[in-house]
Design an enzyme around this catalytic site. Structure first.
Site, PDB file in Angstrom:
ATOM      1  N   ASP A   1       0.834  -1.200   0.000  1.00  0.00           N
ATOM      2  CA  ASP A   1       0.000   0.000   0.000  1.00  0.00           C
ATOM      3  C   ASP A   1       0.871   1.253   0.000  1.00  0.00           C
TER       4      ASP A   1
ATOM      5  N   CYS B   1     -18.891 -13.326  -7.300  1.00  0.00           N
ATOM      6  CA  CYS B   1     -19.934 -12.789  -6.430  1.00  0.00           C
ATOM      7  C   CYS B   1     -21.313 -13.313  -6.847  1.00  0.00           C
TER       8      CYS B   1
ATOM      9  N   CYS C   1     -25.169 -11.757  -6.075  1.00  0.00           N
ATOM     10  CA  CYS C   1     -25.201 -10.994  -4.817  1.00  0.00           C
ATOM     11  C   CYS C   1     -24.886  -9.511  -5.065  1.00  0.00           C
TER      12      CYS C   1
ATOM     13  N   CYS D   1     -23.148  -5.793  -0.737  1.00  0.00           N
ATOM     14  CA  CYS D   1     -22.257  -4.684  -0.368  1.00  0.00           C
ATOM     15  C   CYS D   1     -22.797  -3.356  -0.914  1.00  0.00           C
TER      16      CYS D   1
ATOM     17  N   CYS E   1     -23.866  -0.006   1.618  1.00  0.00           N
ATOM     18  CA  CYS E   1     -23.056   1.225   1.693  1.00  0.00           C
ATOM     19  C   CYS E   1     -23.960   2.426   1.997  1.00  0.00           C
TER      20      CYS E   1
ATOM     21  N   CYS F   1     -17.033   7.804  -0.099  1.00  0.00           N
ATOM     22  CA  CYS F   1     -16.680   6.647   0.735  1.00  0.00           C
ATOM     23  C   CYS F   1     -16.208   7.111   2.121  1.00  0.00           C
TER      24      CYS F   1
ATOM     25  N   CYS G   1     -19.165  -2.481   3.818  1.00  0.00           N
ATOM     26  CA  CYS G   1     -19.289  -3.303   2.606  1.00  0.00           C
ATOM     27  C   CYS G   1     -18.573  -4.634   2.782  1.00  0.00           C
TER      28      CYS G   1
ATOM     29  N   CYS H   1     -20.921  -8.782   3.549  1.00  0.00           N
ATOM     30  CA  CYS H   1     -20.587  -9.771   2.522  1.00  0.00           C
ATOM     31  C   CYS H   1     -20.767 -11.213   3.039  1.00  0.00           C
TER      32      CYS H   1
HETATM   33  C1  B12 Z   1      -6.672   4.462  -3.124  1.00  0.00           C
HETATM   34  C2  B12 Z   1      -7.070   3.335  -2.198  1.00  0.00           C
HETATM   35  C3  B12 Z   1      -8.251   3.469  -1.476  1.00  0.00           C
HETATM   36  C4  B12 Z   1      -9.238   4.604  -1.739  1.00  0.00           C
HETATM   37  C5  B12 Z   1     -10.002   4.295  -3.060  1.00  0.00           C
HETATM   38  C6  B12 Z   1     -10.604   2.885  -3.075  1.00  0.00           C
HETATM   39  C7  B12 Z   1     -10.470   2.134  -4.382  1.00  0.00           C
HETATM   40  N1  B12 Z   1     -11.298   1.114  -4.488  1.00  0.00           N
HETATM   41  O1  B12 Z   1      -9.639   2.411  -5.240  1.00  0.00           O
HETATM   42  C8  B12 Z   1     -10.090   4.584  -0.438  1.00  0.00           C
HETATM   43  C9  B12 Z   1      -9.504   5.589   0.551  1.00  0.00           C
HETATM   44  C10 B12 Z   1     -11.582   4.915  -0.626  1.00  0.00           C
HETATM   45  C11 B12 Z   1      -9.839   3.174   0.051  1.00  0.00           C
HETATM   46  C12 B12 Z   1     -10.681   2.508   0.924  1.00  0.00           C
HETATM   47  C13 B12 Z   1     -10.465   1.225   1.375  1.00  0.00           C
HETATM   48  N2  B12 Z   1      -9.349   0.481   1.209  1.00  0.00           N
HETATM   49 CO1  B12 Z   1      -7.911   0.981   0.004  1.00  0.00          CO
HETATM   50  N3  B12 Z   1      -6.487   1.257  -1.200  1.00  0.00           N
HETATM   51  C14 B12 Z   1      -6.248   2.189  -2.063  1.00  0.00           C
HETATM   52  C15 B12 Z   1      -4.945   1.882  -2.839  1.00  0.00           C
HETATM   53  C16 B12 Z   1      -3.811   2.708  -2.223  1.00  0.00           C
HETATM   54  C17 B12 Z   1      -4.985   2.136  -4.354  1.00  0.00           C
HETATM   55  C18 B12 Z   1      -6.224   1.550  -5.046  1.00  0.00           C
HETATM   56  C19 B12 Z   1      -6.308   1.968  -6.480  1.00  0.00           C
HETATM   57  O2  B12 Z   1      -5.381   1.798  -7.241  1.00  0.00           O
HETATM   58  N4  B12 Z   1      -7.460   2.527  -6.888  1.00  0.00           N
HETATM   59  C20 B12 Z   1      -7.660   2.962  -8.220  1.00  0.00           C
HETATM   60  C21 B12 Z   1      -9.002   2.454  -8.747  1.00  0.00           C
HETATM   61  C22 B12 Z   1      -9.122   2.922 -10.185  1.00  0.00           C
HETATM   62  O3  B12 Z   1      -8.989   1.042  -8.735  1.00  0.00           O
HETATM   63  P1  B12 Z   1     -10.346   0.207  -8.694  1.00  0.00           P
HETATM   64  O4  B12 Z   1     -11.272   0.744  -7.682  1.00  0.00           O
HETATM   65  O5  B12 Z   1      -9.983  -1.231  -8.597  1.00  0.00           O
HETATM   66  O6  B12 Z   1     -10.925   0.578 -10.134  1.00  0.00           O
HETATM   67  C23 B12 Z   1     -11.099  -0.345 -11.104  1.00  0.00           C
HETATM   68  C24 B12 Z   1     -12.483  -0.903 -11.025  1.00  0.00           C
HETATM   69  O7  B12 Z   1     -13.427   0.166 -10.852  1.00  0.00           O
HETATM   70  C25 B12 Z   1     -12.538  -1.488 -12.395  1.00  0.00           C
HETATM   71  N5  B12 Z   1     -13.871  -1.792 -12.775  1.00  0.00           N
HETATM   72  C26 B12 Z   1     -14.628  -1.146 -13.678  1.00  0.00           C
HETATM   73  N6  B12 Z   1     -15.793  -1.778 -13.791  1.00  0.00           N
HETATM   74  C27 B12 Z   1     -15.772  -2.862 -12.950  1.00  0.00           C
HETATM   75  C28 B12 Z   1     -16.700  -3.865 -12.678  1.00  0.00           C
HETATM   76  C29 B12 Z   1     -16.396  -4.883 -11.729  1.00  0.00           C
HETATM   77  C30 B12 Z   1     -17.392  -5.930 -11.415  1.00  0.00           C
HETATM   78  C31 B12 Z   1     -15.135  -4.875 -11.064  1.00  0.00           C
HETATM   79  C32 B12 Z   1     -14.792  -5.917 -10.075  1.00  0.00           C
HETATM   80  C33 B12 Z   1     -14.202  -3.863 -11.351  1.00  0.00           C
HETATM   81  C34 B12 Z   1     -14.549  -2.873 -12.292  1.00  0.00           C
HETATM   82  O8  B12 Z   1     -11.897  -0.578 -13.246  1.00  0.00           O
HETATM   83  C35 B12 Z   1     -11.048   0.278 -12.489  1.00  0.00           C
HETATM   84  C36 B12 Z   1      -9.675   0.321 -13.101  1.00  0.00           C
HETATM   85  O9  B12 Z   1      -9.084  -0.942 -13.214  1.00  0.00           O
HETATM   86  C37 B12 Z   1      -4.797   0.334  -2.558  1.00  0.00           C
HETATM   87  C38 B12 Z   1      -3.358  -0.178  -2.506  1.00  0.00           C
HETATM   88  C39 B12 Z   1      -2.808  -0.350  -3.921  1.00  0.00           C
HETATM   89  N7  B12 Z   1      -1.658   0.217  -4.186  1.00  0.00           N
HETATM   90  O10 B12 Z   1      -3.429  -0.997  -4.737  1.00  0.00           O
HETATM   91  C40 B12 Z   1      -5.528   0.170  -1.187  1.00  0.00           C
HETATM   92  C41 B12 Z   1      -6.314  -1.114  -0.957  1.00  0.00           C
HETATM   93  C42 B12 Z   1      -7.146  -1.394  -2.181  1.00  0.00           C
HETATM   94  N8  B12 Z   1      -7.214  -0.742   0.134  1.00  0.00           N
HETATM   95  C43 B12 Z   1      -7.465  -1.696   0.962  1.00  0.00           C
HETATM   96  C44 B12 Z   1      -8.400  -1.621   2.022  1.00  0.00           C
HETATM   97  C45 B12 Z   1      -8.321  -2.697   3.093  1.00  0.00           C
HETATM   98  C46 B12 Z   1      -9.369  -0.601   2.042  1.00  0.00           C
HETATM   99  C47 B12 Z   1     -10.592  -0.514   2.966  1.00  0.00           C
HETATM  100  C48 B12 Z   1     -11.288  -1.840   3.219  1.00  0.00           C
HETATM  101  C49 B12 Z   1     -10.149   0.131   4.319  1.00  0.00           C
HETATM  102  C50 B12 Z   1     -11.261   0.344   5.317  1.00  0.00           C
HETATM  103  N9  B12 Z   1     -11.747  -0.701   5.996  1.00  0.00           N
HETATM  104  O11 B12 Z   1     -11.683   1.454   5.545  1.00  0.00           O
HETATM  105  C51 B12 Z   1     -11.490   0.495   2.198  1.00  0.00           C
HETATM  106  C52 B12 Z   1     -12.481  -0.234   1.268  1.00  0.00           C
HETATM  107  C53 B12 Z   1     -13.251   0.645   0.343  1.00  0.00           C
HETATM  108  C54 B12 Z   1     -13.652  -0.089  -0.934  1.00  0.00           C
HETATM  109  N10 B12 Z   1     -14.814  -0.729  -0.918  1.00  0.00           N
HETATM  110  O12 B12 Z   1     -12.878  -0.093  -1.906  1.00  0.00           O
HETATM  111  C55 B12 Z   1      -6.680  -2.958   0.617  1.00  0.00           C
HETATM  112  C56 B12 Z   1      -7.615  -3.998  -0.013  1.00  0.00           C
HETATM  113  C57 B12 Z   1      -7.304  -5.439   0.356  1.00  0.00           C
HETATM  114  C58 B12 Z   1      -8.201  -6.364  -0.392  1.00  0.00           C
HETATM  115  N11 B12 Z   1      -8.495  -7.492   0.199  1.00  0.00           N
HETATM  116  O13 B12 Z   1      -8.624  -6.082  -1.498  1.00  0.00           O
HETATM  117  C59 B12 Z   1      -5.575  -2.386  -0.382  1.00  0.00           C
HETATM  118  C60 B12 Z   1      -5.153  -3.327  -1.494  1.00  0.00           C
HETATM  119  C61 B12 Z   1      -4.363  -2.015   0.507  1.00  0.00           C
HETATM  120  C62 B12 Z   1      -3.534  -3.239   0.903  1.00  0.00           C
HETATM  121  N12 B12 Z   1      -2.267  -3.262   0.554  1.00  0.00           N
HETATM  122  O14 B12 Z   1      -3.995  -4.177   1.508  1.00  0.00           O
HETATM  123  N13 B12 Z   1      -8.709   2.646  -0.501  1.00  0.00           N
HETATM  124  S1  SF4 Z   2     -21.336  -8.656  -0.665  1.00  0.00           S
HETATM  125 FE1  SF4 Z   2     -19.497  -9.885  -1.138  1.00  0.00          FE
HETATM  126  S2  SF4 Z   2     -20.243 -11.544  -2.453  1.00  0.00           S
HETATM  127 FE2  SF4 Z   2     -21.860 -10.021  -2.375  1.00  0.00          FE
HETATM  128  S3  SF4 Z   2     -21.474  -8.751  -4.207  1.00  0.00           S
HETATM  129 FE3  SF4 Z   2     -20.428  -7.751  -2.494  1.00  0.00          FE
HETATM  130  S4  SF4 Z   2     -18.334  -8.519  -2.540  1.00  0.00           S
HETATM  131 FE4  SF4 Z   2     -19.584  -9.901  -3.814  1.00  0.00          FE
HETATM  132  S1  SF4 Z   3     -15.989   1.433   2.979  1.00  0.00           S
HETATM  133 FE1  SF4 Z   3     -16.784   2.983   1.557  1.00  0.00          FE
HETATM  134  S2  SF4 Z   3     -17.736   1.759  -0.046  1.00  0.00           S
HETATM  135 FE2  SF4 Z   3     -17.557   0.405   1.722  1.00  0.00          FE
HETATM  136  S3  SF4 Z   3     -19.518   0.632   2.844  1.00  0.00           S
HETATM  137 FE3  SF4 Z   3     -18.049   2.067   3.737  1.00  0.00          FE
HETATM  138  S4  SF4 Z   3     -18.525   3.965   2.639  1.00  0.00           S
HETATM  139 FE4  SF4 Z   3     -19.364   2.333   1.397  1.00  0.00          FE
END
Ligand code: B12
Ligand code: SF4
Ligand code: SF4
Length: 414
Positions: A153, A211, A214, A217, A221, A237, A267, A271
């Site tokens: 991260d 998923c 389902c 999540c 939210c 978020c 979220c 799950c």
């Molecule tokens: C920036 C960031 C955040 C931001 C933005 C979240 C995000 N989803 O990007 C914020 C601050 C909101 C955040 C929150 C959280 N984060 Co964060 N975050 C990061 C970070 C540093 C970068 C992520 C990134 O590159 N985002 C850029 C966007 C563009 O990526 P994306 O969301 O995957 O976007 C793609 C999808 O939208 C996709 N897409 C388009 N259409 C569709 C359709 C489907 C079905 C799917 C699946 C995808 C998809 O296209 C996009 C481009 O590829 C990573 C670490 C890393 N270097 O990867 C940790 C990371 C993702 N975070 C993590 C965690 C734990 C969290 C939280 C759970 C923390 C918490 N409990 O509060 C929350 C969860 C929120 C959520 N539901 O995502 C962990 C996740 C572990 C895991 N098991 O996946 C990571 C990997 C850190 C780590 N090293 O462990 N995070």
């Molecule tokens: S709650 Fe879990 S299993 Fe259901 S859609 Fe979300 S990530 Fe997938």
């Molecule tokens: S971590 Fe972000 S996306 Fe997930 S339930 Fe909370 S507000 Fe919504």
């Protein structure tokens, strides 16, 4: 959520691959387990398929105030732009167990803190493990030097997408990596290497699943941040708002933030795969071993009103070595004021009144909002005085609105 990490193996000339993929896999599987990772896979260094979705996401402003995400987009899509010697990513997964906080007042502020941040900072713990993995690998492959760089991260890599390519799980509709039996209660990390490895799980067991239909999540939210399956609008978020966002939080989102003061787990707790994972107790490690989530005394030993009463020095002393340091005092107390209002915590009224005099506008504004939500019988004069002290007309207007809201709701005297 991103900072920079140190690099290793600089200045080593390009080394030919001395070991075949097949020989390296069992070695890496053993080393991964030795350094305490639950699963390890190899992934490519470039992600051209994600270029368009990532750029669309950024163009739509879904990264909110995280400008560093936009600035590093090209690096995320191909780590060779930063490390031209890179040939593969070793992606590791470490599961954690979200403990139930102790009941009643002993839980302090734990319930408002996301499970991943309640104990030791995973960035530090896991970064050390990935660095150790690199060192052990180089020892084992002597005389071949291994160029490498560890990220947990802490740098521009698409960690979840890399984990999917490495066969370690799938990206769920909550956006997170899901693994059968473990769900999304996992941390990810990456070791960028110059090893030629074909993508896939190193032990040969692909963690597949989906998923299905389902959408729990998305429904769970409270701010509507999951705007489509797998797509997050960071500006909505709670995790972003409480950890990454600087300045006052959009007033229209505050009530939906509930009692969260750092991160959000909704979220993930919604799950069914995560439920099953916890029921089956498949997540390795018990409270004694799992120091990521076992609540630290910094969190259990303090109540919400006590948190709101900390000055800069006391805040630094308590939180400097914990994950909660990231938003600093201004951010964490801002979140606590919003939580106090949402939880109807009248025991927070006195510290909120005191914060009307804080040097930080962010805290004065949040204290004013908190009081106007709680509408205690006392304190209206404090808010009136606070409004008069503001020199900026716009700020005066904000506090005046709170004053009107509060006064209008009070029963008429006489
Ligand atoms: C920036 C960031 C955040 C931001 C933005 C979240 C995000 N989803 O990007 C914020 C601050 C909101 C955040 C929150 C959280 N984060 Co964060 N975050 C990061 C970070 C540093 C970068 C992520 C990134 O590159 N985002 C850029 C966007 C563009 O990526 P994306 O969301 O995957 O976007 C793609 C999808 O939208 C996709 N897409 C388009 N259409 C569709 C359709 C489907 C079905 C799917 C699946 C995808 C998809 O296209 C996009 C481009 O590829 C990573 C670490 C890393 N270097 O990867 C940790 C990371 C993702 N975070 C993590 C965690 C734990 C969290 C939280 C759970 C923390 C918490 N409990 O509060 C929350 C969860 C929120 C959520 N539901 O995502 C962990 C996740 C572990 C895991 N098991 O996946 C990571 C990997 C850190 C780590 N090293 O462990 N995070
Ligand atoms: S709650 Fe879990 S299993 Fe259901 S859609 Fe979300 S990530 Fe997938
Ligand atoms: S971590 Fe972000 S996306 Fe997930 S339930 Fe909370 S507000 Fe919504």
């Amino acid at each position: 959520m991103s900072t920079s990490a140190g690099s290793e193996g600089k200045g080593v000339p390009d080394a030919p691959s001395l070991h075949a993929d097949d020989e390296l896999r069992p070695l890496l599987t053993r080393l991964g387990a030795e350094v305490g990772l639950d699963a390890l896979g190899s992934a490519p260094v470039a992600y051209p398929r994600h270029e368009q979705p990532l750029k669309t996401w950024l163009d739509e402003g879904r990264h909110a105030g995280m400008s560093w995400l936009a600035e590093s987009a090209d690096l995320r899509l191909d780590v060779r732009r930063r490390f031209p010697w890179a040939r593969s990513l070793l992606v590791g997964v470490k599961a954690y167990r979200p403990h139930d906080p102790p009941a009643g007042s002993e839980s302090g502020i734990v319930r408002g803190v996301s499970a991943y941040a309640r104990g030791r900072d995973y960035h530090e713990v896991l970064l050390d493990r990935f660095k150790l993995l690199g060192n052990r690998l180089e020892q084992e492959l002597t005389p071949r030097p291994v160029r490498r760089h560890a990220y947990v991260d802490t740098g521009p890599v698409l960690e979840r997408q890399a984990a999917v390519e490495a066969g370690l799980g799938w990206q769920g509709k909550n956006g997170l990596l899901l693994r059968p039996g473990e769900g999304s209660w996992t941390f990810l990390g990456v070791l960028v290497t110059d090893l030629d490895l074909s993508p896939g799980p190193l032990d040969g067991h692909t963690a597949s699943g989906s998923c299905g239909s389902c959408r729990a999540c998305l429904a769970a939210c409270p701010t509507g941040a999951l705007i489509a399956p797998g797509v997050i609008d960071s500006g909505r978020c709670i995790s972003y708002l409480t950890i990454e966002h600087r300045g006052p939080i959009d007033r229209s989102l505050r009530r939906a933030m509930g009692g969260w003061i750092f991160g959000c787990d909704l979220c993930q707790t919604a799950c069914p795969i995560n439920h099953r994972a916890l029921r089956r107790q498949k997540i390795p490690g018990g409270p004694a071993e799992d120091d990521f989530t076992a609540p630290s005394p910094a969190l259990t030993g303090i109540t919400l009103p006590q948190l709101l009463s900390l000055d800069e020095d006391a805040f630094r002393q308590r939180f400097r070595k914990t994950p909660l340091w990231r938003p600093r005092r201004e951010g964490l107390l801002r979140n606590a004021l919003i939580a106090a209002a949402n939880l109807r915590r009248l025991d927070c009224v006195d510290p909120a009144r005191a914060l009307l005099r804080d040097p930080s506008w962010v805290l004065r504004e949040a204290a004013s909002w908190c009081l106007s939500e709680l509408r205690p019988p006392e304190g209206l004069d404090d808010l009136r005085a606070a409004m008069q002290r503001e020199e900026d007309a716009q700020r005066q207007k904000v506090l005046a609105q709170d004053l009107i809201r509060w006064a209008g709701a009070l029963p008429r005297s006489g």
